[in-house]
Design an enzyme around this catalytic site. Structure first.
Site, PDB file in Angstrom:
ATOM      1  N   THR A  78       0.822  -1.238  -0.038  1.00 44.06           N
ATOM      2  CA  THR A  78      -0.142   0.082   0.158  1.00 44.06           C
ATOM      3  C   THR A  78       0.722   1.267   0.045  1.00 44.06           C
ATOM      4  O   THR A  78       0.732   2.118  -0.976  1.00 44.06           O
ATOM      5  CB  THR A  78      -0.957  -0.077   1.287  1.00 44.06           C
ATOM      6  OG1 THR A  78      -1.607  -1.354   1.038  1.00 44.06           O
ATOM      7  CG2 THR A  78      -1.821   1.269   1.300  1.00 44.06           C
ATOM      8  N   ARG A 155      -9.514   2.099   3.899  1.00 44.01           N
ATOM      9  CA  ARG A 155      -9.734   0.688   3.786  1.00 44.01           C
ATOM     10  C   ARG A 155      -9.559   0.031   5.073  1.00 44.01           C
ATOM     11  O   ARG A 155     -10.327  -0.559   5.807  1.00 44.01           O
ATOM     12  CB  ARG A 155      -8.567   0.188   2.687  1.00 44.01           C
ATOM     13  CG  ARG A 155      -9.106   0.675   1.136  1.00 44.01           C
ATOM     14  CD  ARG A 155      -7.954  -0.194   0.343  1.00 44.01           C
ATOM     15  NE  ARG A 155      -6.949   0.861   0.653  1.00 44.01           N
ATOM     16  CZ  ARG A 155      -6.380   1.647  -0.550  1.00 44.01           C
ATOM     17  NH1 ARG A 155      -7.077   2.030  -1.343  1.00 44.01           N
ATOM     18  NH2 ARG A 155      -5.344   2.457   0.149  1.00 44.01           N
ATOM     19  N   ASP A 175     -11.819  11.621   9.633  1.00 41.59           N
ATOM     20  CA  ASP A 175     -11.176  11.600   8.248  1.00 41.59           C
ATOM     21  C   ASP A 175     -11.576  12.716   7.613  1.00 41.59           C
ATOM     22  O   ASP A 175     -12.946  13.091   7.390  1.00 41.59           O
ATOM     23  CB  ASP A 175     -11.574  10.317   7.716  1.00 41.59           C
ATOM     24  CG  ASP A 175     -10.850   9.853   6.308  1.00 41.59           C
ATOM     25  OD1 ASP A 175     -10.226   8.837   6.412  1.00 41.59           O
ATOM     26  OD2 ASP A 175     -10.903  10.794   5.355  1.00 41.59           O
ATOM     27  N   ARG A 236       1.963   4.117   9.806  1.00 43.96           N
ATOM     28  CA  ARG A 236       3.425   4.522   9.363  1.00 43.96           C
ATOM     29  C   ARG A 236       4.082   4.993  10.936  1.00 43.96           C
ATOM     30  O   ARG A 236       3.496   6.121  11.468  1.00 43.96           O
ATOM     31  CB  ARG A 236       3.492   5.496   8.248  1.00 43.96           C
ATOM     32  CG  ARG A 236       3.385   4.876   6.882  1.00 43.96           C
ATOM     33  CD  ARG A 236       4.630   4.052   6.859  1.00 43.96           C
ATOM     34  NE  ARG A 236       4.519   3.252   5.460  1.00 43.96           N
ATOM     35  CZ  ARG A 236       4.082   2.271   5.280  1.00 43.96           C
ATOM     36  NH1 ARG A 236       3.245   1.386   6.562  1.00 43.96           N
ATOM     37  NH2 ARG A 236       4.039   1.510   3.991  1.00 43.96           N
ATOM     38  N   ASP A 260       3.429  -1.009  15.172  1.00 47.06           N
ATOM     39  CA  ASP A 260       4.103  -2.182  14.193  1.00 47.06           C
ATOM     40  C   ASP A 260       4.838  -1.370  13.187  1.00 47.06           C
ATOM     41  O   ASP A 260       5.639  -2.080  12.383  1.00 47.06           O
ATOM     42  CB  ASP A 260       3.014  -2.683  13.356  1.00 47.06           C
ATOM     43  CG  ASP A 260       3.310  -3.704  12.382  1.00 47.06           C
ATOM     44  OD1 ASP A 260       4.029  -4.734  12.838  1.00 47.06           O
ATOM     45  OD2 ASP A 260       3.012  -3.496  11.020  1.00 47.06           O
ATOM     46  N   GLU A 265      13.346   2.111  10.382  1.00 42.04           N
ATOM     47  CA  GLU A 265      13.046   0.719  10.556  1.00 42.04           C
ATOM     48  C   GLU A 265      14.262  -0.241  10.083  1.00 42.04           C
ATOM     49  O   GLU A 265      14.701   0.195   8.983  1.00 42.04           O
ATOM     50  CB  GLU A 265      11.816   0.424   9.701  1.00 42.04           C
ATOM     51  CG  GLU A 265      10.628   0.800  10.390  1.00 42.04           C
ATOM     52  CD  GLU A 265       9.363   0.361   9.727  1.00 42.04           C
ATOM     53  OE1 GLU A 265       9.128  -0.356   8.901  1.00 42.04           O
ATOM     54  OE2 GLU A 265       8.264   0.830  10.355  1.00 42.04           O
ATOM     55  N   HIS A 283       6.987  -4.587  11.832  1.00 44.73           N
ATOM     56  CA  HIS A 283       6.321  -4.066  10.518  1.00 44.73           C
ATOM     57  C   HIS A 283       5.814  -5.248   9.856  1.00 44.73           C
ATOM     58  O   HIS A 283       6.167  -5.635   8.818  1.00 44.73           O
ATOM     59  CB  HIS A 283       7.443  -3.675   9.611  1.00 44.73           C
ATOM     60  CG  HIS A 283       6.524  -2.646   8.566  1.00 44.73           C
ATOM     61  ND1 HIS A 283       6.968  -1.352   8.055  1.00 44.73           N
ATOM     62  CD2 HIS A 283       5.344  -2.854   7.860  1.00 44.73           C
ATOM     63  CE1 HIS A 283       6.165  -0.908   7.210  1.00 44.73           C
ATOM     64  NE2 HIS A 283       5.177  -1.903   7.101  1.00 44.73           N
ATOM     65  N   LEU A 284       5.003  -5.954  10.661  1.00 41.26           N
ATOM     66  CA  LEU A 284       4.145  -7.305  10.324  1.00 41.26           C
ATOM     67  C   LEU A 284       2.813  -7.184   9.690  1.00 41.26           C
ATOM     68  O   LEU A 284       2.320  -8.176   9.224  1.00 41.26           O
ATOM     69  CB  LEU A 284       4.200  -8.441  11.493  1.00 41.26           C
ATOM     70  CG  LEU A 284       5.370  -8.658  12.007  1.00 41.26           C
ATOM     71  CD1 LEU A 284       5.333  -9.769  13.076  1.00 41.26           C
ATOM     72  CD2 LEU A 284       6.328  -9.309  11.000  1.00 41.26           C
ATOM     73  N   GLY A 285       2.331  -5.922   9.521  1.00 38.68           N
ATOM     74  CA  GLY A 285       0.776  -5.748   9.251  1.00 38.68           C
ATOM     75  C   GLY A 285       0.595  -6.509   7.962  1.00 38.68           C
ATOM     76  O   GLY A 285      -0.389  -7.062   7.869  1.00 38.68           O
ATOM     77  N   ALA A 286       1.530  -6.644   6.900  1.00 37.18           N
ATOM     78  CA  ALA A 286       1.182  -7.188   5.807  1.00 37.18           C
ATOM     79  C   ALA A 286       1.769  -8.736   5.489  1.00 37.18           C
ATOM     80  O   ALA A 286       1.588  -9.337   4.354  1.00 37.18           O
ATOM     81  CB  ALA A 286       1.629  -6.282   4.622  1.00 37.18           C
TER      82      ALA A 286
END
Ligand SMILES: NC(=O)C1=CN([C@@H]2O[C@H](COP(=O)(O)OP(=O)(O)OC[C@H]3O[C@@H](n4cnc5c(N)ncnc54)[C@H](O)[C@@H]3O)[C@@H](O)[C@H]2O)C=CC1
Ligand SMILES: O=C(O)C(=O)COP(=O)(O)O
Length: 323
Positions: A78, A155, A175, A236, A260, A265, A283-286
């Site tokens: 993304t 999303r 938002d 982020r 995350d 990083e 950074h494991l989100g994806a």
């Protein structure tokens, strides 16, 4: 759209093998080289028409300027904040991403961090491994009836809302672009940030990183929150100001953080990660089989579509980065 000739693609990170397979099935030569230093990538990139990355490859202006043949930068994921989209656009290089492939995975990790924060799961598991049986220290609090503030109702933010509502949380959000009627259809009441901060027991951020979102949670905004508010950042590093977060954790203004993502990083600065009320992931989100399969496949198909002159899907412009 006119077909674009792409004969060779460099994949510079761990991308699902479907990506390579689809490109090769379509006659594109693929090279995979991971963990390249900047100079190596500058030397290497000259030979390729396409580059496929995730978040770790920093595609800076000097890399783009050295890329004499590059026509496409494909982000299997993304966020494109690791790509200098302005520099690419100036050179006529198309940047495209696969924004929906990892939505569910990032939303699920966010929920996992919210639940872990409420019940101290990682800390209790670590304590058990150290031979302890400490039932008092890890007293938690129910999520049921608590207020979750969601900043960024795109999303991922909306998917987080619907999942946490099933735990009985009240979801409120902010938002600047998502219309209130759309968020209402996801069960989220929209309001200004000024109204949102003091109401939340938990806050989770799901915006891109851009000038208007850097330090969205800072000393001033933490001070407007309920004492002991818990925060999650699966978007982020830097959307929650890291130094302000350390201060808020130290004072008890923030009761815990699930992180995350980090400004740097991997992070060299350890005070945040080592804080007892911080739980963190690299950074494991994806990083799920499903998300990687979708993103790897999507980016390859988008590149093939370009070669075949089909309508461009997933192209990113610098305005989407808030520039
Ligand atoms: N940890 C991980 O591995 C992953 C992280 N991400 C990150 O999660 C973030 C969200 O991704 P998506 O939901 O797919 O993006 P999205 O583009 O669908 O949603 C982002 C939302 O943020 C809103 N927004 C922009 N500026 C704002 C502001 N100042 N205040 C509040 N809202 C604002 C936008 O209007 C948009 O609705 C991105 O930063 C993305 O890079 C995405 C996937 C995996
Ligand atoms: O898609 C995103 O924005 C992510 O942060 C995922 O990053 P990754 O592909 O796991 O390096």
């Amino acid at each position: 759209m006119a077909p674009i000739s792409i004969k060779s693609v460099l994949i510079s990170e761990s991308v699902d093998p479907r990506c390579r397979a689809i490109l090769e099935e379509n006659g594109i030569r693929v090279t995979e080289k991971q963990n390249m230093k900047k100079d190596e990538l500058i030397a290497e990139i000259k030979d390729y028409d396409g580059l496929v990355v995730r978040s770790a490859t920093k595609v800076t202006a000097d890399i783009i300027n050295a890329a004499d043949n590059l026509k496409i930068i494909g982000r299997a994921g993304t966020g494109v904040d690791n790509v200098d989209v302005d520099a690419a656009t100036k050179k006529g290089i198309i940047v495209m991403n696969t924004p929906s492939g990892n939505t569910i995975s990032a939303a699920e990790l966010t929920c996992a961090l919210l639940m872990s924060l409420s019940r101290n799961v990682p800390q209790a598991a670590m304590s058990m491994k150290q031979g302890n049986w400490d039932r008092k220290k890890f007293m938690g609090a129910e999520l049921f009836g608590k207020v979750l503030g969601i900043v960024g109702l795109g999303r991922i933010g909306k998917e987080v809302a619907s999942r946490m509502q099933s735990f009985g949380m009240r979801t409120i959000g902010y938002d600047p672009i998502t219309p209130p009627e759309v968020s209402a259809s996801w069960g989220v009441e929209q309001m200004s940030l000024e109204q949102l901060w003091p109401q939340c027991d938990y806050i989770t951020v799901h915006t891109p990183l851009m000038p208007s979102t850097v330090g969205l949670l800072n000393d001033e905004t933490f001070a407007k929150c309920k004492k002991g508010v818990k925060v999650v950042n699966c978007a982020r590093g830097g959307i929650i100001d890291e130094a302000a977060l350390v201060r808020a954790l130290e004072s008890g203004q923030c009761g815990g953080a699930g992180l995350d993502v980090f400004v740097e990083e991997p992070p060299k600065e350890r005070s945040l990660i080592n804080h007892p009320n911080v739980i963190s992931c690299p950074h494991l989100g994806a990083s799920t089989k499903e998300a990687q399969a979708r993103c790897g496949e999507d980016i390859a198909l988008q590149i093939v579509d370009m070669v075949q002159g089909k309508k461009l899907v997933g192209a990113v412009s610098s305005t989407q980065q808030g520039k």
